[in-house]
Design a protein around this motif. Structure first.
Motif, mmCIF file in Angstrom:
data_model
loop_
_atom_site.group_PDB
_atom_site.id
_atom_site.type_symbol
_atom_site.label_atom_id
_atom_site.label_comp_id
_atom_site.label_asym_id
_atom_site.label_seq_id
_atom_site.Cartn_x
_atom_site.Cartn_y
_atom_site.Cartn_z
ATOM 1 N N TYR A 166 0.837 -1.205 0.000
ATOM 2 C CA TYR A 166 0.000 0.000 0.000
ATOM 3 C C TYR A 166 0.871 1.253 0.000
ATOM 4 N N ARG A 187 4.031 1.360 -0.919
ATOM 5 C CA ARG A 187 4.823 1.368 -2.152
ATOM 6 C C ARG A 187 4.005 1.973 -3.293
ATOM 7 N N ALA A 188 2.718 1.688 -3.342
ATOM 8 C CA ALA A 188 1.863 2.267 -4.382
ATOM 9 C C ALA A 188 1.796 3.783 -4.252
ATOM 10 N N HIS A 189 1.716 4.279 -3.005
ATOM 11 C CA HIS A 189 1.720 5.730 -2.779
ATOM 12 C C HIS A 189 3.046 6.336 -3.244
ATOM 13 N N ALA A 239 5.150 5.194 -5.410
ATOM 14 C CA ALA A 239 5.336 5.093 -6.859
ATOM 15 C C ALA A 239 4.630 6.216 -7.613
ATOM 16 N N ARG A 240 3.653 6.867 -6.982
ATOM 17 C CA ARG A 240 2.994 8.007 -7.626
ATOM 18 C C ARG A 240 3.889 9.242 -7.616
ATOM 19 N N CYS A 241 4.875 9.254 -6.716
ATOM 20 C CA CYS A 241 5.752 10.416 -6.575
ATOM 21 C C CYS A 241 7.138 10.200 -7.185
ATOM 22 N N HIS A 242 7.546 8.941 -7.303
ATOM 23 C CA HIS A 242 8.902 8.642 -7.779
ATOM 24 C C HIS A 242 8.851 7.646 -8.925
ATOM 25 N N ARG A 243 9.688 7.870 -9.909
ATOM 26 C CA ARG A 243 9.789 6.924 -11.020
ATOM 27 C C ARG A 243 10.881 5.893 -10.792
ATOM 28 N N VAL A 253 11.606 4.839 -4.805
ATOM 29 C CA VAL A 253 10.360 4.312 -4.232
ATOM 30 C C VAL A 253 10.666 3.518 -2.965
ATOM 31 N N THR A 279 -1.857 7.079 6.082
ATOM 32 C CA THR A 279 -1.755 7.854 4.844
ATOM 33 C C THR A 279 -1.193 9.242 5.119
ATOM 34 N N ARG A 291 2.088 10.679 3.412
ATOM 35 C CA ARG A 291 2.051 11.923 2.634
ATOM 36 C C ARG A 291 3.098 12.918 3.127
#
Length: 201
Positions: free
Chosen positions: A50, A52-54, A56-60, A65, A94, A98
């Motif tokens: 969960y 890691r998914a967050h 991955a939205r911020c880092h490529r 990540v 969360t 964040r």
């Protein structure tokens, strides 16, 4: 004339809903707060994908990540006693994720804006033994941090876990920037020796 009943195919969810997982996580965290190490391990294993998914939205970059997930898990470990089991777990974790992700993006932005010379304070736990890919390692990291001298432990907490800049950490701790750099560098060296199987002292 009677009508034939209409049969509807109802498909159950392939995976537990987020609400169900959050309830499980809340229960596991409450048990972990009571000292249940197995519950804590299961919680960390459950929330890592969960988080890691967050991240991955911020880092490529996959390594960014994983570093972000590590930061979040360390922060969660530090503040785990603040969780109130009567409140939902999802928003709590969360919010931690964040804040850590925002902190990391800000730090990366500052580093890109100013091409600063490499300093000991920029060192990270890049070696695989020090990463949290194996969930039992978070206990080892917590134990290693507890073994550091107070000044080094505080320097790591402020700069690596809280994500403060050296200037901000200096203002909070009342320690000079130079002293914080040295304390952080020495702490990381101790931790690396610890994770390579040597003595941390």
């Amino acid at each position: 004339m009677t009508t034939k009943p209409v049969l509807k195919l109802v498909r159950g969810p392939a995976v537990p809903s987020l609400q169900v997982r959050e309830l499980d996580w809340s229960i596991l965290m409450a048990r972990a707060q009571d000292g249940d190490a197995d519950a804590y391990r299961r919680l960390l294993e459950g929330i890592t994908p969960y988080l890691r998914a967050h991240a991955a939205r911020c880092h490529r970059n996959p390594s960014d990540v994983e570093d972000a997930v590590q930061d979040i898990l360390l922060s969660l470990h530090t503040v785990r006693r603040t969780y109130d089991p009567a409140r939902p777990f999802g928003p709590w974790v969360t919010a931690i994720a964040r804040r850590r992700l925002i902190d990391r993006l800000r730090r990366q932005g500052r580093r890109r804006a100013y091409e600063a010379e490499f300093e000991p304070a920029h060192e990270t736990f890049a070696d695989p033994p020090a990463n949290l890919e194996g969930m039992t390692n978070i206990h080892e990291i917590a134990a290693a941090l507890d073994r550091l001298p107070a000044g080094q432990r505080e320097a790591v907490r402020l700069t690596k876990i809280e994500g403060l800049s050296l200037k901000e950490a200096s203002a909070v701790s009342g320690t000079s920037v130079a002293a914080l750099k040295i304390a952080t560098h020495r702490a990381i060296q101790r931790l690396r020796r610890f994770f390579h199987g040597g003595s941390e002292t």
